[in-house]
Design a protein around this motif. Structure first.
Motif, PDB file in Angstrom:
ATOM      1  N   ALA A 153      49.074 -10.160   7.071  1.00 51.60           N
ATOM      2  CA  ALA A 153      48.936 -10.085   8.530  1.00 51.60           C
ATOM      3  C   ALA A 153      47.899  -9.058   8.942  1.00 51.60           C
ATOM      4  N   VAL A 292      47.410 -13.464  17.559  1.00 46.68           N
ATOM      5  CA  VAL A 292      48.421 -14.494  17.333  1.00 46.68           C
ATOM      6  C   VAL A 292      48.515 -14.815  15.839  1.00 46.68           C
ATOM      7  N   ALA A 295      50.719 -12.338  14.044  1.00 47.78           N
ATOM      8  CA  ALA A 295      52.128 -12.680  14.253  1.00 47.78           C
ATOM      9  C   ALA A 295      52.523 -13.869  13.397  1.00 47.78           C
ATOM     10  N   GLY A 299      55.483 -14.034  10.723  1.00 49.77           N
ATOM     11  CA  GLY A 299      56.523 -15.047  10.884  1.00 49.77           C
ATOM     12  C   GLY A 299      56.639 -15.963   9.695  1.00 49.77           C
TER      13      GLY A 299
END
Length: 458
Positions: A153, A292, A295, A299
């Motif tokens: 990430a 995004v 994230a 996730g």
């Protein structure tokens, strides 16, 4: 198969809980720096184009030159991390690519920029394979997907930072200053990493005996199965990594990376050239998909681990997330070809990048599952190296498409390749036998008896 020592950990270790979190923070920071450095050129390209009067084809070749060295050292970096340890390879790589990033500021024409970019790719090549090996060494099985997700990430987060940071520096001080400053950040990271990191938890005086037990008690079911029937002979590297599942995963990752490199190199240029976005606004709005995407990476890792812990199906948890998210991303990329405004293009690509990053941790955990522990670096390097040939193909092909036609064809091609990548995983990446052994899946968390070491991984 490499085994852990049965000797007790050295006495007098400090009682520090979860030092592996420190390792994960450092790995994540390295990925932030990696993508910040890597995407800086795309953000600065409109400024560089004004100075050097570059054509679209020349810009495509410069973007592609990064992946010539990058793809080669994806594999070599993985092999070196297996041989010399991921810690050392990480230091070498970070120092070299930071130096090349700084030297980019000294480019004065197309050819010098091309050479600097190719050498920059050499330095960045080992990062993902060495990070994946560190995660494999430092984290229990049930934490690995989320650890890969957190680490990776950092990439889109670095991409998000690159737009406003490089844009601000380029507008205020000139684009050359931006490359020098972000190079200094990388050199600082390398110094800290050399002080705090070790290749294995047992070699680090900051790791408690309890944490070592927790990490080693949750080896994968695959590793246990191989240990139980091992003949004592170490498998050859090539036999271990040239498995159908690894090669098919690499081909799928090629398709995945085509979308990534298309977005990384050409989307900022597309917003300026085709949608009329100003350089200042471009440097800001291009951060949105990266945020995004960060994230999405987080996730994806947690989602994979959740599915695994609830079902006990290690292979299924990786495959279902990868296929579903990659197809969704590919569709959004293809639809962007019809965008009538900069706002709709940014929204569609933001959704696309989010789902693309959701799929990413599955690739690295599939490699960890398929390869023997001592060859995780080499297997990841092979996959990553073959896949990153797309970094040569995507920018160059896009440059020719834009020159001869328009951006719509480039978006449609990228989306179609994403669908192909998902289909390859669905059809050809199957549950494998490792060295002739059927690898069992682990039981769901709820079925693990209380009082075992597995309790630490819940």
């Amino acid at each position: 198969m490499t085994t852990h020592s049965t000797d007790a950990p050295p006495q007098g270790r400090p009682r520090q809980k979860n030092f592996r979190k420190t390792i994960l923070v450092m790995l994540t920071a390295a990925m932030v720096i990696n993508y910040m450095d890597r995407s800086a050129l795309a953000v600065a390209m409109p400024f560089i184009t004004e100075d050097f009067h570059l054509t679209d084809v020349e810009k495509g070749l410069i973007f592609s030159s990064f992946s010539v060295g990058y793809a080669l050292f994806n594999f070599l970096g993985g092999v070196l991390s297996d041989k010399f340890g991921a810690k050392k390879v990480f230091v070498w790589a970070m120092v070299f690519w930071s130096a090349m990033c700084g030297l980019t500021a000294g480019a004065f024409n197309f050819w010098t920029l091309l050479a600097a970019r190719a050498l920059f790719g050499v330095g960045e090549g080992p990062i993902s394979t060495t990070a994946n090996k560190m995660v494999n060494n430092w984290f229990p099985l049930r934490e690995r997907a989320r650890s890969v997700g957190i680490n990776q990430a950092g990439g889109p987060l670095g991409g998000a930072l690159s737009g406003p940071v490089v844009g601000f520096l380029a507008l205020t001080f000139g684009w050359r200053v931006a490359f020098v400053l972000i190079a200094l950040i990388g050199l600082t990271w390398a110094l800290i990493w050399r002080i705090v990191a070790t290749d294995n938890p047992r070699d680090n005086k900051r790791v408690s005996a309890r944490e070592i037990e927790e990490i080693e008690a949750t080896e994968s079911a695959e590793a246990v199965a191989v240990e139980e029937v091992a003949t004592g002979e170490k498998p050859s590297m090539w036999k271990a990594i040239l498995q159908p599942a690894i090669l098919a995963t690499a081909l799928s990752l090629f398709c995945y990376n085509y979308i990534l490199f298309f977005f990384l190199t050409w989307f900022p240029v597309y917003l300026v050239d085709a949608q009329g976005v100003s350089l200042r606004d471009m440097s800001i709005v291009t951060a949105i998909p990266w945020i995004v995407g960060a994230a999405g990476y987080l996730g994806g890792g947690f989602l994979i681990d959740y599915i695994f812990t609830r079902t006990g199906k290690q292979f299924f948890s990786r495959k279902v997330v990868l296929v579903t998210c990659l197809i969704t991303s590919a569709v959004c990329v293809g639809v962007t070809s019809t965008a009538s405004s900069a706002t709709s293009a940014v929204i569609l690509m933001t959704v696309a990048v989010g789902f693309l990053m959701l799929a990413a941790p599955a690739y690295w955990t599939l490699i960890q599952d398929a390869a023997p522990k001592e060859y995780v670096g080499s297997a990841g390097g092979l996959m990553h190296g073959l896949a990153n040939i797309s970094g040569i193909v995507a920018p160059t092909v896009t440059g020719f498409i834009v020159t001869t036609s328009n951006y719509s064809g480039a978006f449609v091609l990228a989306g179609a390749l994403g669908v192909l990548g998902a289909v390859i995983v669905w059809i050809f990446v199957r549950h494998q036998k490792t060295h002739g052994i059927d690898v069992p899946t682990a039981p769901p968390v709820d079925s693990i008896p209380n009082g075992t070491n597995m309790d630490h991984a819940k």
